[in-house]
Design a protein around this motif. Structure first.
Motif, PDB file in Angstrom:
ATOM      1  N   ALA A 242       0.592  -1.141   1.952  1.00  0.00           N
ATOM      2  CA  ALA A 242      -0.734  -1.095   1.488  1.00  0.00           C
ATOM      3  C   ALA A 242      -0.592  -0.661   0.213  1.00  0.00           C
ATOM      4  O   ALA A 242       0.557  -0.246  -0.431  1.00  0.00           O
ATOM      5  N   ALA A 243      -1.730  -0.894  -0.495  1.00  0.00           N
ATOM      6  CA  ALA A 243      -1.560  -0.479  -2.075  1.00  0.00           C
ATOM      7  C   ALA A 243      -3.113  -0.354  -2.493  1.00  0.00           C
ATOM      8  O   ALA A 243      -4.234  -0.572  -1.895  1.00  0.00           O
ATOM      9  N   VAL A 244      -3.330   0.834  -3.392  1.00  0.00           N
ATOM     10  CA  VAL A 244      -4.607   1.067  -3.978  1.00  0.00           C
ATOM     11  C   VAL A 244      -4.581   1.058  -5.390  1.00  0.00           C
ATOM     12  O   VAL A 244      -3.636   1.214  -6.034  1.00  0.00           O
ATOM     13  N   LEU A 245      -5.967   0.699  -6.065  1.00  0.00           N
ATOM     14  CA  LEU A 245      -5.975   0.793  -7.386  1.00  0.00           C
ATOM     15  C   LEU A 245      -6.594   2.109  -8.272  1.00  0.00           C
ATOM     16  O   LEU A 245      -7.786   2.214  -7.706  1.00  0.00           O
ATOM     17  N   ILE A 246      -5.768   2.607  -9.002  1.00  0.00           N
ATOM     18  CA  ILE A 246      -6.373   3.578  -9.771  1.00  0.00           C
ATOM     19  C   ILE A 246      -6.808   3.174 -11.198  1.00  0.00           C
ATOM     20  O   ILE A 246      -6.002   3.096 -12.054  1.00  0.00           O
TER      21      ILE A 246
ATOM     22  N   ALA B 155     -11.957   7.474  -1.794  1.00  0.00           N
ATOM     23  CA  ALA B 155     -10.929   6.799  -1.673  1.00  0.00           C
ATOM     24  C   ALA B 155     -10.802   5.943  -3.112  1.00  0.00           C
ATOM     25  O   ALA B 155     -11.664   5.766  -3.766  1.00  0.00           O
ATOM     26  N   PHE B 156      -9.565   5.630  -3.588  1.00  0.00           N
ATOM     27  CA  PHE B 156      -9.486   4.472  -4.212  1.00  0.00           C
ATOM     28  C   PHE B 156      -9.755   3.324  -3.726  1.00  0.00           C
ATOM     29  O   PHE B 156      -9.295   3.081  -2.607  1.00  0.00           O
ATOM     30  N   PRO B 157     -10.020   2.269  -4.286  1.00  0.00           N
ATOM     31  CA  PRO B 157     -10.014   0.841  -3.649  1.00  0.00           C
ATOM     32  C   PRO B 157      -8.787   0.371  -3.296  1.00  0.00           C
ATOM     33  O   PRO B 157      -7.835   0.631  -4.059  1.00  0.00           O
ATOM     34  N   GLY B 158      -8.685  -0.090  -2.150  1.00  0.00           N
ATOM     35  CA  GLY B 158      -7.326  -0.683  -1.535  1.00  0.00           C
ATOM     36  C   GLY B 158      -7.358  -1.139  -0.346  1.00  0.00           C
ATOM     37  O   GLY B 158      -8.299  -0.855   0.321  1.00  0.00           O
ATOM     38  N   GLY B 159      -6.153  -1.505   0.305  1.00  0.00           N
ATOM     39  CA  GLY B 159      -5.898  -1.676   1.609  1.00  0.00           C
ATOM     40  C   GLY B 159      -4.713  -2.282   1.636  1.00  0.00           C
ATOM     41  O   GLY B 159      -3.750  -2.094   1.172  1.00  0.00           O
ATOM     42  N   LYS B 160      -4.572  -2.867   2.909  1.00  0.00           N
ATOM     43  CA  LYS B 160      -3.051  -3.583   3.438  1.00  0.00           C
ATOM     44  C   LYS B 160      -2.812  -4.694   2.465  1.00  0.00           C
ATOM     45  O   LYS B 160      -3.509  -5.641   2.113  1.00  0.00           O
TER      46      LYS B 160
ATOM     47  N   GLY C  62       1.162  -0.182 -14.488  1.00  0.00           N
ATOM     48  CA  GLY C  62       2.201   0.253 -13.641  1.00  0.00           C
ATOM     49  C   GLY C  62       2.045   0.519 -12.337  1.00  0.00           C
ATOM     50  O   GLY C  62       0.865   0.424 -11.760  1.00  0.00           O
ATOM     51  N   LYS C  63       3.109   1.099 -11.675  1.00  0.00           N
ATOM     52  CA  LYS C  63       2.916   1.201 -10.125  1.00  0.00           C
ATOM     53  C   LYS C  63       3.424   2.615 -10.065  1.00  0.00           C
ATOM     54  O   LYS C  63       4.430   3.153 -10.891  1.00  0.00           O
ATOM     55  N   LEU C  64       3.128   3.576  -9.094  1.00  0.00           N
ATOM     56  CA  LEU C  64       3.879   4.866  -8.614  1.00  0.00           C
ATOM     57  C   LEU C  64       4.726   4.494  -7.408  1.00  0.00           C
ATOM     58  O   LEU C  64       4.620   3.582  -6.684  1.00  0.00           O
ATOM     59  N   ALA C  65       5.642   5.419  -6.782  1.00  0.00           N
ATOM     60  CA  ALA C  65       6.504   5.269  -5.932  1.00  0.00           C
ATOM     61  C   ALA C  65       5.479   5.344  -4.707  1.00  0.00           C
ATOM     62  O   ALA C  65       4.513   6.078  -4.543  1.00  0.00           O
ATOM     63  N   PRO C  66       6.017   4.399  -3.539  1.00  0.00           N
ATOM     64  CA  PRO C  66       4.873   4.423  -2.511  1.00  0.00           C
ATOM     65  C   PRO C  66       4.991   5.773  -1.719  1.00  0.00           C
ATOM     66  O   PRO C  66       5.813   6.632  -1.834  1.00  0.00           O
ATOM     67  N   VAL C  67       3.437   6.032  -1.232  1.00  0.00           N
ATOM     68  CA  VAL C  67       3.391   7.455  -0.619  1.00  0.00           C
ATOM     69  C   VAL C  67       3.057   7.072   0.760  1.00  0.00           C
ATOM     70  O   VAL C  67       2.146   6.444   1.209  1.00  0.00           O
ATOM     71  N   PRO C  68       3.785   7.940   1.891  1.00  0.00           N
ATOM     72  CA  PRO C  68       3.458   7.845   3.231  1.00  0.00           C
ATOM     73  C   PRO C  68       2.086   8.224   3.426  1.00  0.00           C
ATOM     74  O   PRO C  68       1.675   9.312   3.119  1.00  0.00           O
ATOM     75  N   LEU C  69       1.415   7.417   4.310  1.00  0.00           N
ATOM     76  CA  LEU C  69       0.307   7.999   5.205  1.00  0.00           C
ATOM     77  C   LEU C  69       0.351   7.872   6.521  1.00  0.00           C
ATOM     78  O   LEU C  69      -0.127   6.673   7.285  1.00  0.00           O
TER      79      LEU C  69
ATOM     80  N   MET D 138       2.779   2.813   4.139  1.00  0.00           N
ATOM     81  CA  MET D 138       3.352   3.205   2.736  1.00  0.00           C
ATOM     82  C   MET D 138       2.490   2.521   1.816  1.00  0.00           C
ATOM     83  O   MET D 138       2.503   1.417   1.723  1.00  0.00           O
ATOM     84  N   VAL D 139       1.974   3.560   0.962  1.00  0.00           N
ATOM     85  CA  VAL D 139       0.793   2.994   0.097  1.00  0.00           C
ATOM     86  C   VAL D 139       1.446   3.186  -1.558  1.00  0.00           C
ATOM     87  O   VAL D 139       1.963   4.298  -1.745  1.00  0.00           O
ATOM     88  N   THR D 140       1.294   1.987  -2.064  1.00  0.00           N
ATOM     89  CA  THR D 140       1.787   1.951  -3.411  1.00  0.00           C
ATOM     90  C   THR D 140       0.555   2.076  -4.403  1.00  0.00           C
ATOM     91  O   THR D 140      -0.386   1.165  -4.516  1.00  0.00           O
ATOM     92  N   PRO D 141       0.426   3.343  -5.082  1.00  0.00           N
ATOM     93  CA  PRO D 141      -0.443   3.471  -6.186  1.00  0.00           C
ATOM     94  C   PRO D 141      -0.332   2.423  -7.307  1.00  0.00           C
ATOM     95  O   PRO D 141       0.537   2.505  -7.975  1.00  0.00           O
ATOM     96  N   VAL D 142      -1.071   1.731  -7.749  1.00  0.00           N
ATOM     97  CA  VAL D 142      -1.242   0.665  -8.739  1.00  0.00           C
ATOM     98  C   VAL D 142      -2.149   1.334 -10.079  1.00  0.00           C
ATOM     99  O   VAL D 142      -3.381   1.586  -9.827  1.00  0.00           O
TER     100      VAL D 142
END
Length: 218
Positions: free
Chosen positions: A20-24, A67-72, A107-114, A120-124
């Motif tokens: 998954a990914a979220v947009l910060i 939450a931040f916008p995002g999803g699978k 850029g992106k951050l390292a994936p974070v487990p949920l 596994m969520v990747t923050p963008v």
């Protein structure tokens, strides 16, 4: 206590983990300035904001949570150059109606487990170079869309740990109290962990009372 540890209620199942990914999304988004002066010495402007949605209260998981916008990450996202960036932008458009052409991906951050949903969520990280109108698009997914002044998040007086008890174990996450349209909103759980990490990596966080703990919002 390390407040930058992952928010782990439960364990990840490696056999069925999904991406998954979220947009910060940071930007100068409206005329509402921060109430706090925290972060001014670090160059954080009073008009700097980050985009937040509140998930619908009827959802099976993370109901009613900011939450931040995002999803699978969907199969079609893999046709893009970066599937995680594509998923974050696509989900943000679907949830808030923003114009993705106005977003510059930094850029992106390292994936974070949920573990709760086994993602596994990747923050963008994005910059809103050309802000557009945002609002709830699908009330079955989100109940609110709003912008939070970053200085108010940094303010030590707005920070605490949110605690959840499951059986004999108590889990804690960094939490942020903010007021939106006279209503108090607490950002906590997975989003609180990610936000805390981002503020720390940017060098914007300040010391706060780490002995302060409150029950997580229901």
């Amino acid at each position: 206590m390390d407040d930058r540890e992952p928010w782990r209620i439960g364990a990840m199942d490696p056999e069925s983990t999904k991406d998954a990914a979220v947009l910060i999304l940071f930007g100068v988004l409206d005329d509402a300035l921060a109430a706090s002066s925290s972060g001014a010495e670090s160059g954080v402007g009073a008009d700097l904001d980050v985009l937040i949605v509140v998930r619908a209260g009827t959802l099976r998981q993370h109901a009613g949570q900011p939450a931040f916008p995002g999803g699978k990450v969907d199969p079609e996202d893999h046709q893009a150059e970066d599937p995680f960036v594509e998923a974050a932008l696509r989900e943000a458009v679907e949830e808030t109606g923003l114009d993705r052409d106005g977003v510059e991906v930094l850029g992106k951050l390292a994936p974070v487990p949920l573990p709760v949903s086994n993602f596994m969520v990747t923050p963008v990280i994005g910059w809103w170079k050309d802000p557009s109108r945002v609002a709830v698009v699908d009330s079955a997914e989100s109940s609110r869309v709003f912008r939070v002044p970053v200085r108010d998040l940094i303010d030590p007086g707005n920070r605490h740990y949110a605690a959840v008890t499951r059986g004999r174990l108590t889990y804690t996450s960094p939490a942020f109290d903010i007021v939106d349209s006279t209503q108090r909103v607490t950002i906590w759980g997975f989003t609180g962990v990610v936000l805390d990490r981002v503020l720390h990596e940017l060098g914007w966080d300040q010391e706060w009372d780490r002995t302060r703990s409150e029950p997580a919002p229901r």
